[in-house]
Motif scaffolding. Structure first.
Motif, PDB file in Angstrom:
ATOM      1  N   LEU A 147       0.836  -1.209  -0.127  1.00 15.26           N
ATOM      2  CA  LEU A 147       0.072   0.097  -0.068  1.00 15.26           C
ATOM      3  C   LEU A 147       0.766   1.162   0.020  1.00 15.26           C
ATOM      4  O   LEU A 147       0.596   2.152  -0.719  1.00 15.26           O
ATOM      5  CB  LEU A 147      -0.562  -0.124   1.175  1.00 15.26           C
ATOM      6  CG  LEU A 147      -1.924  -1.099   1.171  1.00 15.26           C
ATOM      7  CD1 LEU A 147      -2.620  -0.954   2.591  1.00 15.26           C
ATOM      8  CD2 LEU A 147      -2.955  -1.151  -0.060  1.00 15.26           C
ATOM      9  N   ALA A 148       1.824   1.269   0.786  1.00 17.15           N
ATOM     10  CA  ALA A 148       2.837   2.413   0.870  1.00 17.15           C
ATOM     11  C   ALA A 148       3.496   2.607  -0.724  1.00 17.15           C
ATOM     12  O   ALA A 148       3.764   3.723  -0.890  1.00 17.15           O
ATOM     13  CB  ALA A 148       3.975   2.043   1.731  1.00 17.15           C
ATOM     14  N   ALA A 149       3.885   1.333  -1.114  1.00 23.45           N
ATOM     15  CA  ALA A 149       4.361   1.603  -2.480  1.00 23.45           C
ATOM     16  C   ALA A 149       3.813   2.180  -3.594  1.00 23.45           C
ATOM     17  O   ALA A 149       4.038   3.065  -4.301  1.00 23.45           O
ATOM     18  CB  ALA A 149       4.835   0.231  -2.911  1.00 23.45           C
ATOM     19  N   GLY A 150       2.298   1.881  -3.409  1.00 29.75           N
ATOM     20  CA  GLY A 150       1.439   2.269  -4.479  1.00 29.75           C
ATOM     21  C   GLY A 150       1.166   3.947  -4.112  1.00 29.75           C
ATOM     22  O   GLY A 150       0.944   4.686  -4.918  1.00 29.75           O
ATOM     23  N   LEU A 151       1.222   4.300  -2.971  1.00 27.90           N
ATOM     24  CA  LEU A 151       1.352   5.750  -2.430  1.00 27.90           C
ATOM     25  C   LEU A 151       2.241   6.651  -2.840  1.00 27.90           C
ATOM     26  O   LEU A 151       1.916   7.543  -3.334  1.00 27.90           O
ATOM     27  CB  LEU A 151       0.776   5.788  -0.988  1.00 27.90           C
ATOM     28  CG  LEU A 151       0.729   6.986  -0.362  1.00 27.90           C
ATOM     29  CD1 LEU A 151      -0.421   8.004  -0.875  1.00 27.90           C
ATOM     30  CD2 LEU A 151       1.046   6.882   1.211  1.00 27.90           C
ATOM     31  N   ALA A 154       1.935   6.726  -6.823  1.00 25.14           N
ATOM     32  CA  ALA A 154       0.807   7.707  -7.245  1.00 25.14           C
ATOM     33  C   ALA A 154       1.137   9.071  -7.031  1.00 25.14           C
ATOM     34  O   ALA A 154       0.684  10.064  -7.398  1.00 25.14           O
ATOM     35  CB  ALA A 154      -0.718   7.251  -6.545  1.00 25.14           C
ATOM     36  N   SER A 155       1.709   9.337  -5.678  1.00 32.39           N
ATOM     37  CA  SER A 155       2.006  10.770  -5.235  1.00 32.39           C
ATOM     38  C   SER A 155       2.825  11.257  -6.039  1.00 32.39           C
ATOM     39  O   SER A 155       2.812  12.542  -6.279  1.00 32.39           O
ATOM     40  CB  SER A 155       2.553  10.823  -3.779  1.00 32.39           C
ATOM     41  OG  SER A 155       1.281  10.057  -2.974  1.00 32.39           O
ATOM     42  N   VAL A 156       3.894  10.627  -6.452  1.00 28.19           N
ATOM     43  CA  VAL A 156       4.964  11.259  -7.438  1.00 28.19           C
ATOM     44  C   VAL A 156       4.525  11.613  -8.674  1.00 28.19           C
ATOM     45  O   VAL A 156       4.597  12.798  -9.092  1.00 28.19           O
ATOM     46  CB  VAL A 156       6.209  10.241  -7.392  1.00 28.19           C
ATOM     47  CG1 VAL A 156       7.131  10.917  -8.622  1.00 28.19           C
ATOM     48  CG2 VAL A 156       6.900  10.315  -6.135  1.00 28.19           C
ATOM     49  N   GLN A 157       3.651  10.734  -9.165  1.00 25.91           N
ATOM     50  CA  GLN A 157       2.856  10.885 -10.422  1.00 25.91           C
ATOM     51  C   GLN A 157       1.871  12.261 -10.601  1.00 25.91           C
ATOM     52  O   GLN A 157       2.050  13.008 -11.517  1.00 25.91           O
ATOM     53  CB  GLN A 157       2.432   9.797 -10.945  1.00 25.91           C
ATOM     54  CG  GLN A 157       3.090   8.727 -11.337  1.00 25.91           C
ATOM     55  CD  GLN A 157       2.305   7.275 -11.662  1.00 25.91           C
ATOM     56  OE1 GLN A 157       0.962   7.110 -11.295  1.00 25.91           O
ATOM     57  NE2 GLN A 157       2.839   6.330 -12.404  1.00 25.91           N
ATOM     58  N   ALA A 209      11.330  11.034  -1.940  1.00 21.82           N
ATOM     59  CA  ALA A 209      12.319  10.735  -0.833  1.00 21.82           C
ATOM     60  C   ALA A 209      11.485  10.277   0.555  1.00 21.82           C
ATOM     61  O   ALA A 209      11.709   9.552   1.127  1.00 21.82           O
ATOM     62  CB  ALA A 209      13.360  11.648  -0.593  1.00 21.82           C
ATOM     63  N   LEU A 210      10.455  11.348   0.790  1.00 20.22           N
ATOM     64  CA  LEU A 210       9.737  11.215   2.043  1.00 20.22           C
ATOM     65  C   LEU A 210       9.030   9.810   1.993  1.00 20.22           C
ATOM     66  O   LEU A 210       9.050   9.166   3.039  1.00 20.22           O
ATOM     67  CB  LEU A 210       8.875  12.406   2.198  1.00 20.22           C
ATOM     68  CG  LEU A 210       9.529  13.769   2.491  1.00 20.22           C
ATOM     69  CD1 LEU A 210       8.524  15.015   2.435  1.00 20.22           C
ATOM     70  CD2 LEU A 210      10.346  13.694   3.815  1.00 20.22           C
ATOM     71  N   LEU A 211       8.256   9.653   1.093  1.00 19.14           N
ATOM     72  CA  LEU A 211       7.509   8.400   0.944  1.00 19.14           C
ATOM     73  C   LEU A 211       8.306   7.096   0.784  1.00 19.14           C
ATOM     74  O   LEU A 211       7.703   5.988   1.264  1.00 19.14           O
ATOM     75  CB  LEU A 211       6.377   8.252  -0.316  1.00 19.14           C
ATOM     76  CG  LEU A 211       5.362   9.616  -0.034  1.00 19.14           C
ATOM     77  CD1 LEU A 211       4.441   9.526  -1.238  1.00 19.14           C
ATOM     78  CD2 LEU A 211       4.706   9.475   1.282  1.00 19.14           C
ATOM     79  N   ALA A 212       9.353   7.240   0.144  1.00 20.41           N
ATOM     80  CA  ALA A 212      10.530   5.966   0.157  1.00 20.41           C
ATOM     81  C   ALA A 212      10.852   5.722   1.670  1.00 20.41           C
ATOM     82  O   ALA A 212      11.047   4.513   2.240  1.00 20.41           O
ATOM     83  CB  ALA A 212      11.663   6.434  -0.649  1.00 20.41           C
ATOM     84  N   GLY A 213      11.036   6.757   2.494  1.00 13.89           N
ATOM     85  CA  GLY A 213      11.289   6.573   3.705  1.00 13.89           C
ATOM     86  C   GLY A 213      10.079   6.059   4.515  1.00 13.89           C
ATOM     87  O   GLY A 213      10.237   5.081   5.508  1.00 13.89           O
ATOM     88  N   VAL A 214       8.918   6.638   4.037  1.00 11.05           N
ATOM     89  CA  VAL A 214       7.758   5.958   4.938  1.00 11.05           C
ATOM     90  C   VAL A 214       7.534   4.355   4.624  1.00 11.05           C
ATOM     91  O   VAL A 214       7.250   3.538   5.496  1.00 11.05           O
ATOM     92  CB  VAL A 214       6.475   6.604   4.407  1.00 11.05           C
ATOM     93  CG1 VAL A 214       5.288   5.993   4.943  1.00 11.05           C
ATOM     94  CG2 VAL A 214       6.332   8.191   5.211  1.00 11.05           C
ATOM     95  N   GLN A 215       7.752   4.284   3.174  1.00  4.10           N
ATOM     96  CA  GLN A 215       7.736   2.812   2.829  1.00  4.10           C
ATOM     97  C   GLN A 215       8.560   1.627   3.635  1.00  4.10           C
ATOM     98  O   GLN A 215       8.295   0.784   3.835  1.00  4.10           O
ATOM     99  CB  GLN A 215       7.956   2.610   1.188  1.00  4.10           C
ATOM    100  CG  GLN A 215       7.753   1.157   0.859  1.00  4.10           C
ATOM    101  CD  GLN A 215       8.027   0.984  -0.820  1.00  4.10           C
ATOM    102  OE1 GLN A 215       8.027   2.190  -1.324  1.00  4.10           O
ATOM    103  NE2 GLN A 215       8.194   0.187  -1.319  1.00  4.10           N
TER     104      GLN A 215
END
Length: 235
Positions: A147-151, A154-157, A209-215
């Motif tokens: 789910l985090a990977a999809g987020l 999608a967010s970057v796109q 970068a931020l969401l990669a950290g969250v993932q």
């Protein structure tokens, strides 16, 4: 002319950040548009993907259909939706970007639930867990990294594509770029175009970068170790 250097100089002017309608205002609009679009995409993509993954039937065609929406240019949606009752402004922009976000969210949610080991499911059912309990206690926790990977995707796109909102008066950083074209390349518009483009690119990289950290944080430690061990060695 070196438009890249001119763009950096343009970004170093505080007035280009603080004036009404300048970068800070447009950046705020851009983030609001992107956040609402991703949220709407999550409200559609995640429940549908999780439900299909839990059922184990019908997921393939739905994911394929969702991915086909990527073939529809976002600019086309942005042009068509304002002609509907949605009208011009932020709402059609949010809807168009949400459509663009759904495939990554749906596909990753579906994959995350389906990748759960069947033996784990059988063991959970053997312990008396109902279908709903199996989903909440077993499948969803194991699907969180997906789910985090999809987020993240999608967010970057969405952040990168939201600059197109300027074409339908939807606000965002695209307004800076569009205004630069209006000024003209020879009248300083080139510096503004490059400056606006650099801000959009940097924003997308920051979100990545931020969401990669969250993932990474939501991925169980054992899965992190397993993924590192599968990585090919250099040389």
């Amino acid at each position: 002319m070196n438009y890249f250097s001119d763009g950096l100089i343009w970004l170093n002017d505080p007035l280009n950040w603080t004036n009404p309608g300048a970068l800070l205002d447009r950046l705020r609009e851009h983030l609001i548009i992107s956040a609402w679009a991703v949220l709407l995409g999550c409200l559609v993509g995640w429940p549908l993907g999780i439900w299909l993954g839990h059922r184990g039937r019908g997921g393939g065609p739905v994911v394929t259909l969702a991915n086909l929406t990527l073939a529809v240019p976002t600019l086309a949606l942005l042009t068509i939706l304002p002609l509907t009752p949605l009208g011009f402004g932020r709402l059609p922009v949010v809807v168009a970007l949400a459509v663009f976000a759904v495939p990554a969210l749906l596909a990753n949610a579906y994959t995350g639930v389906r990748q759960v080991d069947p033996e784990i499911r059988d063991a959970a059912r053997g312990m008396g867990l109902s279908g709903g309990q199996l989903l909440r206690r077993v499948e969803l926790p194991l699907a969180v990294p997906y789910l985090a990977a999809g987020l993240r995707t999608a967010s970057v796109q969405v952040v990168a594509t939201a600059a197109l909102a300027a074409f339908v008066n939807g606000g965002g950083l695209g307004q800076i770029i569009s205004a630069g074209f209006g000024i003209g390349m020879s009248n300083g518009g080139g510096a503004q175009i490059v400056g606006g483009g650099l801000v959009v690119a940097m924003l997308a990289l920051i979100v990545e970068a931020l969401l990669a950290g969250v993932q990474w944080l939501v991925t169980p430690r054992g899965l992190r170790t397993r993924r590192r061990s599968r990585a090919p060695s250099a040389g």
